[in-house]
Scaffold this active site. Structure first.
Site, PDB file in Angstrom:
ATOM      1  N   ARG A   1       0.943  -1.151  -0.103  1.00  0.00           N
ATOM      2  CA  ARG A   1       0.082   0.049   0.090  1.00  0.00           C
ATOM      3  C   ARG A   1       1.102   1.210  -0.045  1.00  0.00           C
ATOM      4  NH1 ARG A   1      -2.899  -3.952   1.887  1.00  0.00           N
ATOM      5  NH2 ARG A   1      -5.207  -3.796   1.636  1.00  0.00           N
TER       6      ARG A   1
ATOM      7  N   ASP B   1      -5.159 -14.841   7.405  1.00  0.00           N
ATOM      8  CA  ASP B   1      -3.982 -15.385   6.732  1.00  0.00           C
ATOM      9  C   ASP B   1      -3.295 -16.275   7.780  1.00  0.00           C
ATOM     10  OD1 ASP B   1      -4.161 -14.176   3.987  1.00  0.00           O
ATOM     11  OD2 ASP B   1      -3.115 -12.233   4.685  1.00  0.00           O
TER      12      ASP B   1
END
Length: 442
Positions: free
Chosen positions: A29, A322
């Site tokens: 990001r 995750d």
């Protein structure tokens, strides 16, 4: 030289401290948003994995200058929609779903067609999750195979804000639309099922016009097009997903202790800590602080001899999505039957992870009941693996490799785990960190 990892012995007891690599989600990001800023942004402790390097390579192809130094990455942005590139451009997202989906949001004004490709694993994943909402802005997509990479994007010059319902709990899909909103007039309104909120925090820090209203199940996000984004410096904290493997390693090891320094404990990411503590893991947060809206902490883990099963609350799923593979290892050693449900999103990852998690547990001698979106794990507190286990053909999913490695080091047996270079996508120093802890030569 063999690309398989052989582990024959369990890890000996240890008392160590360590730092893990920079957060992958924030690293990618930062790269993408720095490319939209005006001037020179500097990123420190950037994760230099294949996924992040693919992001850097992508913005370079789009005409952004990048300089990588020993301790810092410099990106000189040209402002919002400041990409400059020639015809017939191809962007390779490699194994990164985050890059592949998010960068499409930045390309909604591309005046020339751009081809986006990925590796074998990424090319199996569903891209309609982002191309359908991005299509509402007026963007055109074409596929070779419907909804899969490779795809071609052709932008629009008249993008207006849209209304979008993200009901899968996918931060990638939400963030792709958020990045598209940077180029859309008016207001883009998103109703998003709870997921990690790194993009929202970065938007707020960068003074991008954003309003977030939270309810129990959804976040309501309104974004207006900013006039500009100023260049910014950012120190990437340690990745909690990478830390999770060492939390479980320490929990399952004998008489051991580990302190992991400067880890991102964003509330939308700490489901793994909540779940492990509910199962009896001894985990303590120390030296907590705030940085650019993100919460940072040292994490202290001690070995646990008494682990208990969990009926995992579904509201924790998105904040641990995750980490479930390695959480399953705790369930394998826990007393009782653990139940994890509403996890179909796991099969949208680099490999069908729910299926692979069950496969590896079965190889270890653990009984599981598997459906398309749930798993029951029948724990064996005295589990001691005596046999040989080979793990291969798992689409080089880095988390399958790391789960297998932690299992081998803590539960016994002779393991041969193929494709050890798979960790390069997210955690290139994974095996070195284990060597430093164990003083062994893996």
């Amino acid at each position: 030289m063999s690309n398989a990892l052989i582990i024959k012995n369990k890890i000996k007891k240890f008392n160590k401290q360590m730092q893990v690599s920079g957060d992958k989600s924030l690293s990618i990001r930062w790269v993408l948003l720095a490319s939209q800023a005006i001037g020179k942004s500097k990123g420190y402790n950037l994760l230099m994995s294949e996924d992040v390097l693919a992001a850097i390579d992508s913005i370079k192809k789009l005409g952004i200058k990048v300089r990588i130094q020993k301790n810092c990455c410099e990106i000189i942005g040209n402002g919002i929609n400041g990409f400059k590139y020639k015809k017939n451009l191809t962007i390779d997202s490699k194994n990164s779903g985050t890059l592949g989906r998010l960068i499409l949001g930045l390309l909604i004004k591309s005046p020339k067609k751009i081809k986006v490709i990925g590796d074998k694993s990424l090319s199996k994943r569903d891209f309609s999750r982002v191309t359908i909402p991005l299509g509402k802005f007026g963007v055109k997509f074409s596929y070779k195979i419907k909804n899969k990479l490779p795809l071609t994007i052709l932008g629009t010059q008249s993008a207006e804000g849209i209304k979008y319902l993200e009901n899968k709990g996918s931060a990638q899909c939400k963030s792709s639309v958020m990045l598209a909103a940077l180029n859309a007039s008016g207001t883009t309104s998103i109703k998003a099922k709870k997921s990690r909120n790194h993009s929202e925090l970065l938007f707020k820090y960068l003074k991008i016009p954003i309003k977030v209203r939270k309810t129990k199940k959804f976040d309501f996000i309104d974004i207006k097009k900013p006039k500009k984004i100023n260049a910014f410096n950012y120190q990437i904290p340690g990745d909690i997903s990478s830390s999770a493997f060492f939390m479980v390693l320490t929990t399952l090891a004998n008489d051991s202790k580990l302190l992991i320094k400067n880890v991102n404990i964003n509330p939308s990411r700490v489901g793994v800590i909540t779940i492990l503590k509910k199962m009896g893991a001894q985990i303590t947060l120390k030296n907590q602080k705030n940085y650019r809206g993100e919460k940072i902490s040292d994490i202290l883990i001690k070995s646990s001899k008494k682990l208990k099963a969990i009926d995992c609350p579904v509201e924790l799923n998105s904040s641990a999505i995750d980490e479930f593979l390695v959480i399953f290892l705790i369930a394998a050693k826990a007393k009782g039957v653990s139940y994890f449900k509403d996890l179909s999103e796991l099969n949208q990852k680099e490999s069908p992870r729910l299926i692979w998690g069950s496969k590896i547990l079965n190889m270890m001698g653990i009984k599981t009941d598997l459906t398309k979106n749930s798993i029951k794990i029948y724990g064996q507190p005295n589990l001691e693996i005596k046999k040989s286990i080979t793990v291969k053909n798992y689409l080089k999913d880095h988390r399958v490799f790391m789960m297998s490695t932690i299992a081998a080091l803590t539960l016994g047996g002779k393991w041969k785990i193929h494709n050890k270079d798979s960790v390069n996508t997210s955690f290139p120093s994974f095996l070195k960190k284990i060597k430093d802890i164990s003083h062994s030569s893996l």
